[in-house]
Design an enzyme around this catalytic site. Structure first.
Site, mmCIF file in Angstrom:
data_model
loop_
_atom_site.group_PDB
_atom_site.id
_atom_site.type_symbol
_atom_site.label_atom_id
_atom_site.label_comp_id
_atom_site.label_asym_id
_atom_site.label_seq_id
_atom_site.Cartn_x
_atom_site.Cartn_y
_atom_site.Cartn_z
ATOM 1 N N ASP A 31 -45.820 22.473 14.586
ATOM 2 C CA ASP A 31 -45.444 20.829 14.423
ATOM 3 C C ASP A 31 -46.639 19.914 14.146
ATOM 4 O O ASP A 31 -47.949 20.446 14.732
ATOM 5 C CB ASP A 31 -44.832 20.486 15.868
ATOM 6 C CG ASP A 31 -44.117 19.447 16.117
ATOM 7 O OD1 ASP A 31 -44.601 18.456 15.523
ATOM 8 O OD2 ASP A 31 -42.795 19.490 16.420
ATOM 9 N N ASN A 32 -46.505 18.943 13.559
ATOM 10 C CA ASN A 32 -47.452 18.226 13.310
ATOM 11 C C ASN A 32 -47.541 16.872 14.122
ATOM 12 O O ASN A 32 -48.475 16.027 13.902
ATOM 13 C CB ASN A 32 -47.663 17.698 11.516
ATOM 14 C CG ASN A 32 -46.390 16.652 11.543
ATOM 15 O OD1 ASN A 32 -45.377 16.621 12.143
ATOM 16 N ND2 ASN A 32 -46.419 15.960 10.250
ATOM 17 N N ARG A 35 -43.647 13.013 15.292
ATOM 18 C CA ARG A 35 -42.467 12.165 16.039
ATOM 19 C C ARG A 35 -43.311 11.212 17.011
ATOM 20 O O ARG A 35 -43.082 10.172 17.250
ATOM 21 C CB ARG A 35 -41.475 12.997 16.643
ATOM 22 C CG ARG A 35 -40.512 12.346 17.504
ATOM 23 C CD ARG A 35 -39.433 11.654 16.467
ATOM 24 N NE ARG A 35 -38.701 10.704 17.143
ATOM 25 C CZ ARG A 35 -39.132 9.577 17.816
ATOM 26 N NH1 ARG A 35 -40.276 9.088 17.509
ATOM 27 N NH2 ARG A 35 -38.306 8.797 18.351
ATOM 28 N N ARG A 101 -35.741 12.628 11.096
ATOM 29 C CA ARG A 101 -34.383 12.595 11.477
ATOM 30 C C ARG A 101 -33.523 11.475 11.759
ATOM 31 O O ARG A 101 -32.318 11.491 12.039
ATOM 32 C CB ARG A 101 -34.065 13.711 12.294
ATOM 33 C CG ARG A 101 -34.672 13.219 13.924
ATOM 34 C CD ARG A 101 -33.387 12.855 14.729
ATOM 35 N NE ARG A 101 -33.697 12.269 16.296
ATOM 36 C CZ ARG A 101 -33.170 11.401 16.625
ATOM 37 N NH1 ARG A 101 -32.503 10.641 15.944
ATOM 38 N NH2 ARG A 101 -33.767 10.745 17.845
ATOM 39 N N SER A 186 -27.216 7.269 4.113
ATOM 40 C CA SER A 186 -28.666 6.798 4.352
ATOM 41 C C SER A 186 -29.598 7.494 3.513
ATOM 42 O O SER A 186 -29.233 8.815 3.159
ATOM 43 C CB SER A 186 -29.013 6.872 5.736
ATOM 44 O OG SER A 186 -29.473 8.244 6.275
ATOM 45 N N HIS A 189 -30.137 10.929 5.324
ATOM 46 C CA HIS A 189 -28.912 11.956 5.169
ATOM 47 C C HIS A 189 -29.045 12.441 3.682
ATOM 48 O O HIS A 189 -28.712 13.613 3.446
ATOM 49 C CB HIS A 189 -27.621 11.194 5.273
ATOM 50 C CG HIS A 189 -27.245 10.981 6.773
ATOM 51 N ND1 HIS A 189 -27.425 9.487 7.163
ATOM 52 C CD2 HIS A 189 -26.675 11.563 7.610
ATOM 53 C CE1 HIS A 189 -27.031 9.803 8.718
ATOM 54 N NE2 HIS A 189 -26.790 11.107 8.730
ATOM 55 N N GLN A 215 -25.240 19.740 11.644
ATOM 56 C CA GLN A 215 -25.193 19.137 13.056
ATOM 57 C C GLN A 215 -24.536 17.687 13.221
ATOM 58 O O GLN A 215 -24.718 16.880 12.425
ATOM 59 C CB GLN A 215 -26.289 19.442 13.850
ATOM 60 C CG GLN A 215 -26.238 19.082 15.281
ATOM 61 C CD GLN A 215 -27.468 19.671 16.018
ATOM 62 O OE1 GLN A 215 -27.297 20.291 16.661
ATOM 63 N NE2 GLN A 215 -28.456 19.056 15.900
ATOM 64 N N VAL A 218 -26.007 14.688 18.546
ATOM 65 C CA VAL A 218 -26.344 15.121 19.594
ATOM 66 C C VAL A 218 -26.400 14.338 20.898
ATOM 67 O O VAL A 218 -26.929 13.226 20.730
ATOM 68 C CB VAL A 218 -27.717 16.262 19.576
ATOM 69 C CG1 VAL A 218 -27.921 16.912 20.842
ATOM 70 C CG2 VAL A 218 -27.899 17.016 18.633
ATOM 71 N N ASN A 247 -25.879 8.190 23.813
ATOM 72 C CA ASN A 247 -27.096 8.247 24.432
ATOM 73 C C ASN A 247 -27.419 6.958 24.666
ATOM 74 O O ASN A 247 -27.771 6.587 25.741
ATOM 75 C CB ASN A 247 -28.233 9.084 23.842
ATOM 76 C CG ASN A 247 -28.083 10.699 24.321
ATOM 77 O OD1 ASN A 247 -27.261 11.001 25.067
ATOM 78 N ND2 ASN A 247 -29.010 11.612 24.045
ATOM 79 N N VAL A 261 -22.063 -2.331 20.183
ATOM 80 C CA VAL A 261 -21.107 -1.361 19.200
ATOM 81 C C VAL A 261 -21.271 -2.299 17.860
ATOM 82 O O VAL A 261 -21.243 -3.552 17.836
ATOM 83 C CB VAL A 261 -19.773 -1.670 19.703
ATOM 84 C CG1 VAL A 261 -18.563 -1.284 18.666
ATOM 85 C CG2 VAL A 261 -19.480 -1.000 20.926
HETATM 86 N N1 USQ Z 1 -23.882 2.949 16.297
HETATM 87 C C1 USQ Z 1 -23.442 1.782 17.011
HETATM 88 N N2 USQ Z 1 -24.138 1.323 17.914
HETATM 89 C C2 USQ Z 1 -25.466 1.618 18.161
HETATM 90 C C3 USQ Z 1 -25.826 2.785 17.535
HETATM 91 C C4 USQ Z 1 -25.148 3.410 16.459
HETATM 92 O O1 USQ Z 1 -22.132 1.436 16.934
HETATM 93 O O2 USQ Z 1 -26.085 1.143 19.097
HETATM 94 C C5 USQ Z 1 -22.739 3.467 15.190
HETATM 95 C C6 USQ Z 1 -23.528 3.473 13.937
HETATM 96 O O3 USQ Z 1 -23.441 2.103 13.134
HETATM 97 C C7 USQ Z 1 -22.797 4.952 13.286
HETATM 98 C C8 USQ Z 1 -22.510 5.717 14.631
HETATM 99 O O4 USQ Z 1 -22.756 4.774 15.780
HETATM 100 O O5 USQ Z 1 -21.888 4.301 12.670
HETATM 101 C C9 USQ Z 1 -23.412 6.856 14.396
HETATM 102 O O6 USQ Z 1 -24.847 6.125 14.692
HETATM 103 P P1 USQ Z 1 -26.286 7.280 15.247
HETATM 104 O O7 USQ Z 1 -27.526 6.530 15.268
HETATM 105 O O8 USQ Z 1 -25.594 7.731 16.501
HETATM 106 O O9 USQ Z 1 -26.277 8.739 14.305
HETATM 107 P P2 USQ Z 1 -26.765 8.604 12.822
HETATM 108 O O10 USQ Z 1 -27.625 7.606 12.510
HETATM 109 O O11 USQ Z 1 -25.488 9.136 11.991
HETATM 110 O O12 USQ Z 1 -27.885 10.302 12.983
HETATM 111 C C10 USQ Z 1 -27.816 11.032 14.113
HETATM 112 C C11 USQ Z 1 -29.148 11.578 13.977
HETATM 113 C C12 USQ Z 1 -29.347 12.355 12.893
HETATM 114 C C13 USQ Z 1 -27.835 13.440 12.547
HETATM 115 C C14 USQ Z 1 -26.677 12.518 12.750
HETATM 116 C C15 USQ Z 1 -25.542 13.614 12.678
HETATM 117 O O13 USQ Z 1 -29.980 10.506 14.311
HETATM 118 O O14 USQ Z 1 -30.429 13.159 13.115
HETATM 119 O O15 USQ Z 1 -28.154 13.925 11.473
HETATM 120 O O16 USQ Z 1 -26.772 11.775 13.785
HETATM 121 S S1 USQ Z 1 -23.997 12.608 11.719
HETATM 122 O O17 USQ Z 1 -24.033 11.347 12.598
HETATM 123 O O18 USQ Z 1 -23.062 13.609 12.146
HETATM 124 O O19 USQ Z 1 -24.321 12.687 10.740
#
Ligand code: USQ
Length: 405
Positions: A31-32, A35, A101, A186, A189, A215, A218, A247, A261
Site C-alpha cells: 500500500d502507498n 487514502r 475508489r 463517473s 467508474h 462489487q 459496501v 453508511n 437524498v
Molecule cells: N447518494 C445520495 N445521497 C448521498 C450519497 C449518495 O442520494 O448522500 C446517491 C448517489 O447520487 C447515487 C447513489 O446514492 O445515486 C450511490 O452513491 P454512493 O456514493 O453510495 O456510491 P458510488 O458513488 O456509486 O460509489 C460506491 C463506491 C465505489 C463502488 C460503487 C459500487 O464508492 O467504490 O465502486 O459504490 S456501485 O455503486 O455499484 O457502482
C-alpha cells in the site's frame, strides 16, 4: 497461500487482510497509504480512529499470534520496485484494491480526474505487465464495480460480465460472447471499465489468471476480525466524497443530521455488507481460473435498493428527517436494477441482508465516535458539471443544511 493484498490499508482491504490472515494464509499488505493522504488533502478523517498500519499489524499479531507484513509501495509510479517485489516474494494470489475508489473525488476538478485515471489505470497495467515479465503465475483477484455496467433500466437482469449476442453476417447469424457493454457514470467508474479491457487482453495474450469482482456499494463497518480489538477497527467514511450512501444515512441518523437524498432518490443500486464482501474474496480466491481461461467475472452484491427506500428505512428506525437535495451527479432520476449473482451463491455465499440489527450496529458505532465528525463536511458538493455545481450551490434546502452544520 501467500497472498498479496494491494491496497490492504483501505476500507475493504483491511478487513480482507484480517479475514485471510485468520484463515492461516501468509498475508502481505502492499500500500502507498494514499487514502490517508487524501484525508489530509480533503481535511477530513475517518469517523473511527485508525492507528498506523504498522500499529494495526502489531495488534493483530499480539491478539492472534499471526504476522502481517506491510510494504510501502506505489504501484502506479514505482514499476521497477513492483517488479522486484513480485520477483522476491512470489505470491500465489494477489488481491488488487489499490485504486482511487470514490466517484465524487474523481469528479471534483480536472486534476482529480487526471489523478484518478493515472493512478488507477497505471496501477493495474503495471501489475499486469510485471506479472508477465516476472513469470509469476499468481491468481489475480481485482475489485471492480457494478458501476461499469451503468444503471440504466434495460428490463433484463445484468449478467455476470458477459452477454451472448447474435450478429448478422453475410453468411447468416453468428453467436458471439462479448463483455457486457460498459456505461460508466463517473471518471472513477470509467477507470474500472478500462481495467476490464486490460484484463481481457492479458488473459488472452499471456494466459494470466484473472477474476474481476463487480462489487456493489459496501455498507457496515465491522467484520468478525475487526471487532476483536479496538485498534483493529475499520475506517469509516462519512464525508461527501468518500462516504457511501447507506453508511452516510446511518451516520447522519446518529448525529441528528437530515438524510441527504439526491434528487428524488430514485436511483436503485446494488449493495453488499462488508462481512459478505470479505467472504466473497475468500470464495473467489478458492475458485481460480486456469491459464488460457477467459477472465472470470462475478457480480459481488447481495441485494438491490432504491436510495429513497433506504432513507425511509433509516428514518423509520431512527426518527431522522429526510432532506431532498438537488443531485450533484449526472444520473437518471429513476432507474431499476436487476442483477444476477448466481456464481457466488453456488460457491456457498449465504447473504447478509439489510436488517434492523445490523443497521443499528452502524448507528451505535457512529454515536460512539460522533464527536469526531465535522458536520460541515457531510454534504456532497462535488458536482459532475458546472451547471449542476451552480444548482447545488443555489438550492435553498442546502442553505438550510448549512444552518444544521
Ligand atoms: N447518494 C445520495 N445521497 C448521498 C450519497 C449518495 O442520494 O448522500 C446517491 C448517489 O447520487 C447515487 C447513489 O446514492 O445515486 C450511490 O452513491 P454512493 O456514493 O453510495 O456510491 P458510488 O458513488 O456509486 O460509489 C460506491 C463506491 C465505489 C463502488 C460503487 C459500487 O464508492 O467504490 O465502486 O459504490 S456501485 O455503486 O455499484 O457502482
Amino acid at each position: 497461500m501467500k497472498i498479496a493484498i494491494l491496497g490492504g490499508d483501505g476500507f475493504v482491504g483491511w478487513p480482507t487482510t484480517l479475514h485471510l490472515s485468520d484463515q492461516g494464509h501468509e498475508v502481505h499488505i502492499v500500500d502507498n497509504l494514499s487514502r490517508r493522504w487524501i484525508d489530509t488533502e480533503l481535511g477530513v478523517q475517518s469517523l473511527t480512529p485508525m492507528d498506523s498500519i504498522q500499529e494495526r499489524c502489531r495488534i493483530w499479531h499480539q491478539e492472534t499470534g499471526r504476522r502481517l507484513h506491510f510494504h510501502l509501495l506505489n504501484l502506479a509510479t514505482e514499476y521497477e520496485r513492483l517488479k522486484g517485489w513480485l520477483a522476491e516474494h512470489k505470491p500465489d494470489a494477489i488481491v488488487h484494491f489499490a485504486e482511487q475508489r470514490a466517484a465524487p473525488y474523481s469528479m471534483k476538478t480536472d486534476r482529480h480526474k487526471v489523478y484518478t485515471v493515472d493512478n488507477n489505470v497505471r496501477a493495474t497495467h503495471n501489475l499486469l505487465a510485471a506479472l508477465v515479465e516476472t513469470g509469476i503465475d499468481a491468481h489475480l483477484v481485482h475489485l471492480g464495480t457494478m458501476g461499469v455496467y451503468g444503471y440504466s433500466s434495460v428490463g433484463a437482469p445484468i449478467p455476470e460480465g458477459y452477454l451472448d449476442v447474435e450478429i448478422d453476417t453475410p453468411s447468416g447469424k453468428k453467436e458471439q460472447e462479448i463483455l457486457y457493454p460498459t456505461r460508466p457514470g463517473s471518471v472513477y467508474h470509467m477507470t474500472k471499465s478500462l481495467d476490464q479491457i486490460l484484463f481481457q487482453f492479458y488473459a488472452q495474450n499471456d494466459g494470466l489468471r484473472i477474476t474481476d469482482l463487480h462489487q456493489g456499494i459496501v455498507w457496515g463497518t465491522h467484520t468478525e476480525q475487526t471487532r476483536r480489538h479496538e485498534q483493529l477497527i475499520n475506517r469509516f467514511d462519512y464525508d461527501g466524497d468518500y462516504g457511501t450512501v447507506l453508511n452516510r444515512f446511518l451516520i447522519q441518523a446518529a448525529i441528528g443530521y437530515p438524510l441527504t437524498v439526491h434528487g428524488t432518490g430514485g436511483q436503485t443500486r446494488a449493495f453488499i455488507h462488508i462481512q459478505d464482501s470479505v467472504r466473497c474474496i475468500e470464495l473467489a480466491l478458492g475458485d481460480a481460473p486456469k491459464a488460457g481461461e477467459r477472465v472470470r467475472i462475478f457480480n459481488q452484491m447481495t441485494e438491490t435498493h432504491r436510495v429513497r427506500d433506504l432513507a425511509e428505512m433509516v428514518a423509520r428506525l431512527s426518527g431522522a428527517k429526510v432532506a431532498m437535495l438537488p443531485n450533484p451527479r449526472k444520473e437518471a432520476a429513476e432507474n431499476d436494477l436487476i442483477v444476477k449473482n448466481d456464481q457466488f451463491l453456488a460457491l456457498g455465499l449465504n447473504p447478509t441482508t439489510l436488517e434492523d440489527g445490523l443497521l443499528s450496529e452502524v448507528v451505535e458505532v457512529a454515536k460512539k465516535y460522533a464527536h469526531r465528525i465535522d458536520r460541515s463536511r457531510v454534504p456532497a458538493v462535488s458536482a459532475w458539471t458546472r451547471d449542476l455545481a451552480r444548482a447545488v450551490e443555489r438550492d435553498p434546502e442546502r442553505k438550510g443544511l448549512r444552518s444544521v452544520s
